[in-house]
Design a protein around this motif. Structure first.
Motif, mmCIF file in Angstrom:
data_model
loop_
_atom_site.group_PDB
_atom_site.id
_atom_site.type_symbol
_atom_site.label_atom_id
_atom_site.label_comp_id
_atom_site.label_asym_id
_atom_site.label_seq_id
_atom_site.Cartn_x
_atom_site.Cartn_y
_atom_site.Cartn_z
ATOM 1 N N PHE A 257 -5.799 4.911 -1.557
ATOM 2 C CA PHE A 257 -5.329 3.849 -2.444
ATOM 3 C C PHE A 257 -5.565 4.221 -3.903
ATOM 4 O O PHE A 257 -4.700 3.991 -4.757
ATOM 5 C CB PHE A 257 -6.041 2.540 -2.097
ATOM 6 C CG PHE A 257 -5.665 1.380 -2.966
ATOM 7 C CD1 PHE A 257 -4.507 0.651 -2.723
ATOM 8 C CD2 PHE A 257 -6.475 0.993 -4.030
ATOM 9 C CE1 PHE A 257 -4.158 -0.423 -3.528
ATOM 10 C CE2 PHE A 257 -6.143 -0.078 -4.835
ATOM 11 C CZ PHE A 257 -4.973 -0.794 -4.582
ATOM 12 N N HIS B 65 -10.473 -1.805 7.040
ATOM 13 C CA HIS B 65 -9.174 -2.120 6.421
ATOM 14 C C HIS B 65 -9.085 -3.603 6.077
ATOM 15 O O HIS B 65 -8.562 -3.982 5.019
ATOM 16 C CB HIS B 65 -8.053 -1.719 7.363
ATOM 17 C CG HIS B 65 -8.106 -0.280 7.775
ATOM 18 N ND1 HIS B 65 -7.920 0.750 6.884
ATOM 19 C CD2 HIS B 65 -8.353 0.304 8.983
ATOM 20 C CE1 HIS B 65 -8.049 1.908 7.514
ATOM 21 N NE2 HIS B 65 -8.309 1.662 8.793
ATOM 22 N N ALA C 84 -4.316 -4.309 -7.470
ATOM 23 C CA ALA C 84 -2.867 -4.341 -7.693
ATOM 24 C C ALA C 84 -2.513 -5.419 -8.697
ATOM 25 O O ALA C 84 -1.638 -5.225 -9.558
ATOM 26 C CB ALA C 84 -2.153 -4.585 -6.364
ATOM 27 N N ASN D 93 -11.472 -4.317 3.005
ATOM 28 C CA ASN D 93 -11.063 -3.715 1.732
ATOM 29 C C ASN D 93 -9.796 -4.330 1.149
ATOM 30 O O ASN D 93 -9.525 -4.181 -0.044
ATOM 31 C CB ASN D 93 -10.840 -2.205 1.916
ATOM 32 C CG ASN D 93 -12.118 -1.401 1.808
ATOM 33 O OD1 ASN D 93 -12.860 -1.507 0.837
ATOM 34 N ND2 ASN D 93 -12.396 -0.590 2.821
ATOM 35 N N LEU D 94 -9.005 -5.007 1.991
ATOM 36 C CA LEU D 94 -7.710 -5.486 1.531
ATOM 37 C C LEU D 94 -7.785 -6.416 0.318
ATOM 38 O O LEU D 94 -7.028 -6.240 -0.654
ATOM 39 C CB LEU D 94 -6.969 -6.177 2.679
ATOM 40 C CG LEU D 94 -5.602 -6.762 2.313
ATOM 41 C CD1 LEU D 94 -4.675 -5.704 1.723
ATOM 42 C CD2 LEU D 94 -4.954 -7.428 3.518
ATOM 43 N N ALA E 86 -5.009 -13.173 -0.368
ATOM 44 C CA ALA E 86 -5.261 -11.912 0.336
ATOM 45 C C ALA E 86 -6.323 -12.079 1.418
ATOM 46 O O ALA E 86 -6.225 -11.487 2.500
ATOM 47 C CB ALA E 86 -5.688 -10.837 -0.663
ATOM 48 N N THR F 2 -0.948 -5.107 -1.725
ATOM 49 C CA THR F 2 -1.543 -3.835 -2.162
ATOM 50 C C THR F 2 -0.788 -3.154 -3.289
ATOM 51 O O THR F 2 -1.333 -2.257 -3.946
ATOM 52 C CB THR F 2 -1.629 -2.845 -0.987
ATOM 53 O OG1 THR F 2 -0.300 -2.542 -0.532
ATOM 54 C CG2 THR F 2 -2.455 -3.421 0.162
ATOM 55 N N LEU G 245 1.778 -6.766 3.439
ATOM 56 C CA LEU G 245 0.789 -5.783 3.002
ATOM 57 C C LEU G 245 1.246 -5.086 1.729
ATOM 58 O O LEU G 245 0.452 -4.829 0.813
ATOM 59 C CB LEU G 245 0.556 -4.769 4.125
ATOM 60 C CG LEU G 245 -0.635 -3.825 3.983
ATOM 61 C CD1 LEU G 245 -1.938 -4.601 3.875
ATOM 62 C CD2 LEU G 245 -0.690 -2.859 5.167
ATOM 63 N N SER G 246 2.518 -4.804 1.624
ATOM 64 C CA SER G 246 3.075 -4.205 0.416
ATOM 65 C C SER G 246 2.927 -5.143 -0.773
ATOM 66 O O SER G 246 2.582 -4.728 -1.886
ATOM 67 C CB SER G 246 4.551 -3.858 0.639
ATOM 68 O OG SER G 246 5.127 -3.336 -0.537
ATOM 69 N N MET H 156 -8.122 -4.406 -2.766
ATOM 70 C CA MET H 156 -6.859 -3.757 -3.108
ATOM 71 C C MET H 156 -5.918 -4.738 -3.793
ATOM 72 O O MET H 156 -5.237 -4.389 -4.768
ATOM 73 C CB MET H 156 -6.207 -3.187 -1.845
ATOM 74 C CG MET H 156 -6.955 -2.029 -1.227
ATOM 75 S SD MET H 156 -6.108 -1.361 0.237
ATOM 76 C CE MET H 156 -7.252 -0.054 0.730
ATOM 77 N N ALA H 157 -5.902 -5.968 -3.303
ATOM 78 C CA ALA H 157 -5.046 -6.990 -3.902
ATOM 79 C C ALA H 157 -5.463 -7.276 -5.341
ATOM 80 O O ALA H 157 -4.615 -7.385 -6.242
ATOM 81 C CB ALA H 157 -5.098 -8.265 -3.060
ATOM 82 N N LEU I 91 -1.791 4.107 -5.830
ATOM 83 C CA LEU I 91 -1.365 2.891 -6.527
ATOM 84 C C LEU I 91 -0.624 3.189 -7.820
ATOM 85 O O LEU I 91 0.443 2.625 -8.083
ATOM 86 C CB LEU I 91 -2.573 1.991 -6.818
ATOM 87 C CG LEU I 91 -2.235 0.674 -7.526
ATOM 88 C CD1 LEU I 91 -1.421 -0.240 -6.610
ATOM 89 C CD2 LEU I 91 -3.500 -0.026 -8.011
#
Length: 507
Positions: free
Chosen positions: A338, A253, A264, A256-257, A285, A319, A315-316, A260-261, A342
Motif C-alpha cells: 500500500f 487485512h 487515502a 489495517n483497512l 471503513a 483504499t 475496497l477500491s 488505509m482509508a 497509493l
C-alpha cells in the motif's frame, strides 16, 4: 566499523620463543587478574523552573543511573533515567508517572523530547523532513509537570542503560525479562524517593504499550503489589498474532483497512464521495471492514463472483487503489504494498509510522518503499536533541553513546509461564483485562493516530474489546490526526497533553 589491527600478530612474530617460554599459561594469567571494579552510579542533579499547563513549577531534574543488583548485592545492570520532581514538601496526593518508549530497543527520547518532558525539539508540524542541525530545543508548556512528577526510563540496551560486569544483556531482552527489570527499577525509585503511597501511572508508546501490559502484571500480580492508578497507552500494540502480516492471516487485512482509508482520505485518493472529516470516513471503513469485507475474506475461495465484485468496488473506494490492482492482490493488500502503490502515479511513497509523510524512492517500479520517510524525517532531530540536552543542560557525564533505537537483538517473545498456544499467539491484552478486574481504581488511556500503520488504531480497538475486558467505561480512546508519534504535529501535541492531563486529574 572498527577493524582490529594486524600489528599484534607482527609483534608476536618478532620475539623468539625464549622470550615467552616461561610465561604463565593463558588460564593462569587470566586468573591472576582481578575483576574490574564497577564504579558508583553516575548521577547529575540540577534545578529548574518552567511554566506548564499554565502553572509555574520549580522542579529538580535527576539524570543518572540506578543499579539493579543480584542476590549478593552486586550491581548487574545500570538503568539510566531522567526524573523531574516538583520542589518543596512532598505532597502525598501528587502523582508520579513512569514513561518509556518501545522498539523493543528504543530509548525514551521520543516521549521525553517530543511530548511530555519540560523541553522538546521543535520539528516541522506538517509532515516535512526535519532537515539538518541545529535543531531548536524549546520550552515545552505541554509538559505534564503541573499535574505529576515524571520519570523517563531507558531499559537495558537503550539510551545510556547497560548490563554491568559479566552480566549478559540478553538476560533483560524479552517481554517478561524486560518487564521484571522495569518493575525492579520502579520499586527502587519508590524506596529512594519515599513515594510508595503516591498515585502512580505507567505509560509507553508502541512496544512500550506491550511493556506496560507486562509491567502491570509484574507490579500488581505479586503479593508485594505496586498498585497502579492508570496506564497510558500511546500507539498501542498488544495482540501480535492478530496483526501479523503473514500469509493466511485474514485479521491483518481487516485491522489495517481503516488506516488505509484514513491515508487515502488524507492524500485525496478516495474514489467517489469523500466526507469532509477523516473520522467520518474512518467510521464507514470500520463498518465495512468488520462486516462485508471480513465476511468475504473468511469465505476464501468459496467467495462468489458477484459478492467479490461488490467488495472489490467498495475496497477500491476506501483504499484509493484500483480495482485491477485489488483483483491481482486477491482483495488482500499488505501495508508494505500500500505504501508504494497509493501514490505511485505521483512518484511518491507514504510513511509507515505516519502516512502523512511522503518519500521519493530510487525508482517507482518496485512493490515496496526503499525506506520509511516518516522515520528518517524525524530521527536526526531527536538524537541530536537528546544528546545535547542530557549532556549539557542536565550535566550527565559519560563517554558512552546514547542508543536511540536498534541496540537490542534476539528478543524473547515468550511470556513467562506460557503454554504452547501462547508461544505462537503472543497477546498481552489479557494482562490489561485482569488488571481492570482486580483493581477497581485502575483506568486505561488509549491514544491512537489515524495515520499509523505500525500500530493501527482498529487493532487497538479490537484487542481491548475482547472477552475479559470490563465494559464500565474505564478504557478511554482518544484519536489524533497524525501518526505513530502524534506529538510531532503541534495541534496534536496540545490535544494529547490536554487529554492525558485530564486523565491524570480525574483519577
Amino acid at each position: 566499523m572498527k577493524f582490529r589491527s594486524l600489528l599484534l600478530a607482527c609483534a608476536i612474530a618478532a620475539f623468539p620463543p625464549a622470550a615467552y617460554a616461561d610465561a604463565p599459561a593463558k588460564d593462569e594469567k587470566k586468573a591472576e587478574q582481578p575483576a574490574a571494579e564497577i564504579p558508583p552510579p553516575t548521577v547529575s542533579v540540577t534545578k529548574h523552573s518552567g511554566r506548564f499547563g499554565g502553572t509555574t513549577i520549580n522542579y529538580r531534574a535527576t539524570a543518572g543511573e540506578t543499579y539493579l543488583k543480584d542476590q549478593d548485592g552486586k550491581p548487574i545492570a545500570a538503568i539510566y533515567s531522567t526524573s523531574y520532581v516538583k520542589e518543596g514538601p512532598v505532597d502525598p496526593n501528587r502523582p508520579i508517572t513512569f514513561l518509556y518508549n518501545g522498539g523493543p530497543g528504543s530509548g525514551s527520547l521520543w516521549l521525553h523530547m517530543g511530548a511530555f518532558g519540560p523541553k522538546r525539539v521543535a520539528i516541522p508540524s506538517d509532515a516535512r523532513d526535519d532537515g539538518a542541525p541545529p535543531y531548536p530545543i524549546v520550552d515545552n508548556p505541554e509538559s505534564l509537570l503541573d499535574v505529576t512528577d515524571l520519570v523517563f526510563i531507558d531499559p537495558v540496551g537503550t539510551g545510556f542503560s547497560r548490563a554491568l560486569g559479566k552480566k549478559d544483556p540478553k538476560d533483560y531482552w524479552g517481554v517478561t525479562k524486560d518487564a521484571k527489570s522495569i518493575a525492579e527499577f520502579i520499586r527502587i525509585w519508590l524506596n529512594e524517593n519515599g513515594r510508595w503511597n503516591a498515585p502512580k501511572f505507567i505509560g509507553g508508546e508502541s512496544y512500550g504499550t506491550t511493556r506496560s501490559a507486562a509491567l502491570l502484571n509484574e507490579l500488581e500480580g505479586t503479593y508485594n503489589d505496586v498498585a497502579v492508578n492508570g496506564v497510558i497507552l500511546i500507539s498501542t500494540i498488544l495482540d501480535f498474532a492478530a496483526g501479523a502480516d503473514t500469509p493466511g492471516n485474514e485479521m491483518t487485512h481487516i485491522l489495517n483497512l481503516p488506516s488505509m482509508a484514513a491515508t487515502a482520505w488524507y492524500h485525496n485518493k478516495v474514489s467517489g464521495d469523500r466526507p469532509a472529516k477523516v473520522e467520518d470516513f474512518v467510521a464507514q471503513a470500520r463498518a465495512f471492514a468488520a462486516g462485508p469485507y471480513a465476511a468475504a475474506l473468511l469465505k476464501g475461495n468459496a467467495l462468489g463472483a458477484e459478492e467479490r465484485a461488490s467488495v472489490r468496488q467498495q475496497l477500491s473506494h476506501f483504499t484509493g487503489l484500483s480495482e485491477q490492482f485489488l483483483d491481482r492482490a486477491d482483495l488482500r493488500v499488505l501495508p508494505s504494498r500500500f505504501y508504494k502503490e497509493l501514490l505511485r502515479d505521483r512518484g511518491l511513497t507514504v510513511g509507515r509510522l505516519d502516512s502523512r509523510y511522503t518519500g521519493v524512492d530510487y525508482d517507482s517500479a518496485g512493490e515496496e518503499p526503499d525506506n520509511d520517510p516518516s522515520f528518517y524525517g524525524i530521527d536526526g532531530a531527536y538524537a541530536a536533541a537528546m544528546n545535547s540536552y542530557a549532556r549539557q543542560t542536565l550535566g550527565f557525564k559519560t563517554e558512552r553513546d546514547y542508543i536511540s533505537i536498534g541496540g537490542v537483538r534476539g528478543w524473547d517473545w515468550k511470556l513467562e509461564g506460557a503454554g504452547r498456544d501462547q508461544e505462537v499467539y503472543m497477546n498481552v491484552a489479557p494482562y490489561i483485562g485482569r488488571g481492570l478486574r482486580e483493581n477497581s481504581g485502575l483506568r486505561i488511556f488509549v491514544g491512537q493516530g489515524y495515520y499509523d500503520f505500525a500500530t493501527p488504531f482498529f487493532a487497538a480497538e479490537y484487542s481491548l474489546s475482547r472477552t475479559g475486558m470490563p465494559t464500565d467505561g474505564r478504557i478511554q480512546f482518544h484519536y489524533y490526526e497524525s501518526g505513530h508519534m502524534m506529538y510531532v504535529r503541534e495541534q496534536d501535541l496540545k490535544k494529547l497533553s490536554a487529554d492525558v492531563r485530564q486523565f491524570i486529574r480525574s483519577r
